[in-house]
Design a protein around this motif. Structure first.
Motif, mmCIF file in Angstrom:
data_model
loop_
_atom_site.group_PDB
_atom_site.id
_atom_site.type_symbol
_atom_site.label_atom_id
_atom_site.label_comp_id
_atom_site.label_asym_id
_atom_site.label_seq_id
_atom_site.Cartn_x
_atom_site.Cartn_y
_atom_site.Cartn_z
ATOM 1 N N GLN A 153 0.834 -1.206 0.000
ATOM 2 C CA GLN A 153 0.000 0.000 0.000
ATOM 3 C C GLN A 153 0.868 1.256 0.000
ATOM 4 O O GLN A 153 0.593 2.209 -0.724
ATOM 5 C CB GLN A 153 -0.921 -0.007 1.226
ATOM 6 N N LEU A 154 1.929 1.236 0.808
ATOM 7 C CA LEU A 154 2.826 2.388 0.861
ATOM 8 C C LEU A 154 3.525 2.585 -0.476
ATOM 9 O O LEU A 154 3.632 3.714 -0.976
ATOM 10 C CB LEU A 154 3.861 2.190 1.968
ATOM 11 N N ASN A 155 3.990 1.493 -1.085
ATOM 12 C CA ASN A 155 4.668 1.577 -2.373
ATOM 13 C C ASN A 155 3.719 2.115 -3.446
ATOM 14 O O ASN A 155 4.080 2.980 -4.258
ATOM 15 C CB ASN A 155 5.201 0.207 -2.774
ATOM 16 N N ASP A 156 2.476 1.610 -3.452
ATOM 17 C CA ASP A 156 1.480 2.065 -4.435
ATOM 18 C C ASP A 156 1.135 3.537 -4.226
ATOM 19 O O ASP A 156 0.895 4.269 -5.189
ATOM 20 C CB ASP A 156 0.214 1.213 -4.339
ATOM 21 N N LEU A 157 1.099 3.951 -2.982
ATOM 22 C CA LEU A 157 0.799 5.346 -2.673
ATOM 23 C C LEU A 157 1.865 6.259 -3.282
ATOM 24 O O LEU A 157 1.548 7.264 -3.934
ATOM 25 C CB LEU A 157 0.739 5.520 -1.159
ATOM 26 N N TRP A 158 3.136 5.905 -3.075
ATOM 27 C CA TRP A 158 4.230 6.715 -3.626
ATOM 28 C C TRP A 158 4.239 6.680 -5.147
ATOM 29 O O TRP A 158 4.428 7.712 -5.811
ATOM 30 C CB TRP A 158 5.573 6.219 -3.087
ATOM 31 N N LEU A 159 4.058 5.493 -5.712
ATOM 32 C CA LEU A 159 4.069 5.355 -7.168
ATOM 33 C C LEU A 159 3.027 6.253 -7.819
ATOM 34 O O LEU A 159 3.314 6.986 -8.785
ATOM 35 C CB LEU A 159 3.806 3.892 -7.564
ATOM 36 N N ASN A 160 1.820 6.211 -7.299
ATOM 37 C CA ASN A 160 0.734 6.976 -7.907
ATOM 38 C C ASN A 160 0.842 8.465 -7.607
ATOM 39 O O ASN A 160 0.448 9.290 -8.429
ATOM 40 C CB ASN A 160 -0.611 6.420 -7.432
ATOM 41 N N ALA A 161 1.395 8.832 -6.453
ATOM 42 C CA ALA A 161 1.608 10.245 -6.147
ATOM 43 C C ALA A 161 2.599 10.850 -7.133
ATOM 44 O O ALA A 161 2.393 11.963 -7.651
ATOM 45 C CB ALA A 161 2.107 10.408 -4.720
ATOM 46 N N CYS A 162 3.676 10.116 -7.410
ATOM 47 C CA CYS A 162 4.670 10.601 -8.374
ATOM 48 C C CYS A 162 4.091 10.646 -9.790
ATOM 49 O O CYS A 162 4.322 11.599 -10.539
ATOM 50 C CB CYS A 162 5.909 9.710 -8.354
ATOM 51 N N HIS A 163 3.337 9.615 -10.130
ATOM 52 C CA HIS A 163 2.762 9.546 -11.475
ATOM 53 C C HIS A 163 1.729 10.644 -11.712
ATOM 54 O O HIS A 163 1.782 11.362 -12.716
ATOM 55 C CB HIS A 163 2.124 8.174 -11.690
ATOM 56 N N LEU A 164 0.795 10.814 -10.787
ATOM 57 C CA LEU A 164 -0.285 11.785 -10.977
ATOM 58 C C LEU A 164 0.201 13.226 -10.877
ATOM 59 O O LEU A 164 -0.399 14.132 -11.452
ATOM 60 C CB LEU A 164 -1.393 11.537 -9.952
ATOM 61 N N SER A 165 1.278 13.455 -10.127
ATOM 62 C CA SER A 165 1.831 14.812 -10.016
ATOM 63 C C SER A 165 2.885 15.085 -11.078
ATOM 64 O O SER A 165 3.349 16.220 -11.223
ATOM 65 C CB SER A 165 2.466 15.005 -8.633
ATOM 66 N N ASN A 166 3.267 14.024 -11.808
ATOM 67 C CA ASN A 166 4.348 14.129 -12.798
ATOM 68 C C ASN A 166 5.616 14.667 -12.140
ATOM 69 O O ASN A 166 6.340 15.483 -12.714
ATOM 70 C CB ASN A 166 3.925 15.018 -13.970
ATOM 71 N N ASP A 167 5.862 14.188 -10.921
ATOM 72 C CA ASP A 167 7.002 14.673 -10.137
ATOM 73 C C ASP A 167 7.768 13.483 -9.567
ATOM 74 O O ASP A 167 7.369 12.906 -8.570
ATOM 75 C CB ASP A 167 6.501 15.571 -9.001
ATOM 76 N N PRO A 168 8.890 13.108 -10.192
ATOM 77 C CA PRO A 168 9.663 11.974 -9.681
ATOM 78 C C PRO A 168 10.312 12.249 -8.329
ATOM 79 O O PRO A 168 10.774 11.323 -7.664
ATOM 80 C CB PRO A 168 10.735 11.767 -10.762
ATOM 81 N N LEU A 169 10.339 13.527 -7.908
ATOM 82 C CA LEU A 169 10.920 13.898 -6.617
ATOM 83 C C LEU A 169 9.820 14.299 -5.628
ATOM 84 O O LEU A 169 10.016 15.157 -4.770
ATOM 85 C CB LEU A 169 11.908 15.059 -6.794
ATOM 86 N N PHE A 170 8.684 13.649 -5.715
ATOM 87 C CA PHE A 170 7.546 13.964 -4.856
ATOM 88 C C PHE A 170 7.935 13.866 -3.379
ATOM 89 O O PHE A 170 7.595 14.721 -2.566
ATOM 90 C CB PHE A 170 6.385 13.021 -5.165
ATOM 91 N N GLY A 171 8.678 12.823 -3.017
ATOM 92 C CA GLY A 171 9.084 12.648 -1.621
ATOM 93 C C GLY A 171 9.999 13.757 -1.140
ATOM 94 O O GLY A 171 9.856 14.253 -0.026
ATOM 95 N N LEU A 172 10.935 14.166 -1.984
ATOM 96 C CA LEU A 172 11.851 15.256 -1.635
ATOM 97 C C LEU A 172 11.074 16.547 -1.401
ATOM 98 O O LEU A 172 11.315 17.277 -0.435
ATOM 99 C CB LEU A 172 12.870 15.457 -2.759
ATOM 100 N N HIS A 173 10.110 16.818 -2.281
ATOM 101 C CA HIS A 173 9.320 18.047 -2.157
ATOM 102 C C HIS A 173 8.359 17.988 -0.974
ATOM 103 O O HIS A 173 8.102 19.000 -0.323
ATOM 104 C CB HIS A 173 8.563 18.312 -3.461
#
Length: 334
Positions: A48-68
């Protein structure tokens, strides 16, 4: 406090500010918003955590979503700062305390603080028996923790602290953005995840008043929102972000735009479509904060001036007169 749940809620709140519906992210990750909002314990699986990160990066078009996300989070967002300052008088003690809480947030890695002759290092060490070191969530969580830890130090001493060097296996395409967020041009490609600081910061006092200031701001804007409701307009989202992070000053348009993975020009244009410029928005936030601080009766006028980024008290007084038609002293009297 369930710190892992708090982290996920912060992720969702940041996603909403990035115009990603929280319901969509939760659905894609197999999570229930009602379960996140309840006070009952919640087990969040690695998938669930992995899917959450994957989709957050994909939908925001931001590969550095976690950094931001780490850059945007308030120091008290995970509920750790209150625990840390109860047992810490200096930055060194606070970081040592923070390291002992890491396992409450993630089972992917631990945090080790080491003091040496010229300074001290914070190292994030993957657990040897873990099987998730190469997962998508691991990289995003590592980016988040490195940015958040730096932000946490800022909040404890109410100043921007600059590392001596940073080691991490960064993607060369994003080197400039890592340098910006981590405030470090000495970026070293390495298999380790390390932030090194000058020794002068180790004994910097932790001031309880700084945490109280953060708490007051969080109460004012409801920064960690349990509702994940409708996405507000850009002006409201940016105002909330600026208010919640205002104990570290008002960022430049360029830095704010980078945090939202867009250009300064695009952000300014979108604001102008809503009838306001970034300069006007920043002034509005400063005015709101100035009135809030004055009316709280907690902070001297000179300290409020400093918190809001004015080098001279006279400059703050002129701005306050422009906002209210009165000086701060007369405003308090009336």
């Amino acid at each position: 406090m369930d710190m892992q749940k708090a982290l996920v809620k912060n992720l969702l709140a940041y996603a909403v500010r990035r115009e990603i519906p929280a319901e969509q992210l939760c659905s894609l990750a197999g999570l229930s918003i009602s379960a996140l909002q309840s006070k009952n314990p919640l087990v969040i699986t690695p998938k669930q955590l992995n899917d959450l990160w994957l989709n957050a990066c994909h939908l925001s078009n931001d590969p550095l979503f976690g950094l931001h996300l780490g850059e945007s989070m308030q120091a008290s967002a995970l509920g750790m700062v209150g625990l840390i300052i109860q047992h810490s008088s200096t930055v060194g003690e606070a970081l040592t305390q923070a390291a002992s809480f890491t396992h409450l947030i993630t089972d992917l890695f631990g945090m080790q603080v080491t003091q040496h002759k010229t300074g001290f290092t914070i190292q994030f060490i993957p657990y040897k028996d873990g099987t998730q070191e190469h997962s998508f969530a691991f990289q995003q969580m590592m980016d988040l923790f490195m940015a958040y830890t730096l932000h946490e130090m800022d909040g404890l001493v109410l100043q921007l602290i600059q590392p001596k060097q940073v080691k991490l296996p960064f993607n060369s395409d994003h080197e400039a953005e890592y340098q910006r967020v981590l405030r470090c041009t000495a970026l070293r490609k390495s298999k380790e995840y390390v932030i090194e600081f000058d020794k002068q910061h180790w004994n910097t006092p932790v001031l309880t008043a700084n945490y109280e200031l953060q708490s007051m701001l969080l109460q004012k804007v409801g920064a960690v929102d349990d509702t994940f409701g409708n996405i507000p307009n850009l002006r409201t989202r940016l105002s909330s972000y600026l208010l919640a992070n205002a104990y570290l000053g008002i960022p430049s348009l360029e830095d704010l735009a980078a945090n939202f993975n867009t250009s300064a020009r695009t952000l300014q244009r979108k604001l102008q479509e809503e009838g306001i410029t970034y300069q006007q928005l920043a002034e509005s936030v400063r005015k709101s904060l100035a009135l809030h601080y004055l009316e709280s009766g907690t902070y001297p006028i000179k300290e409020i001036s400093y918190i809001l980024g004015y080098n001279e008290l006279s400059a703050f007084t002129r701005a306050f007169k422009r906002w209210t038609g009165s000086s701060p002293v007369n405003y308090l009297k009336n």
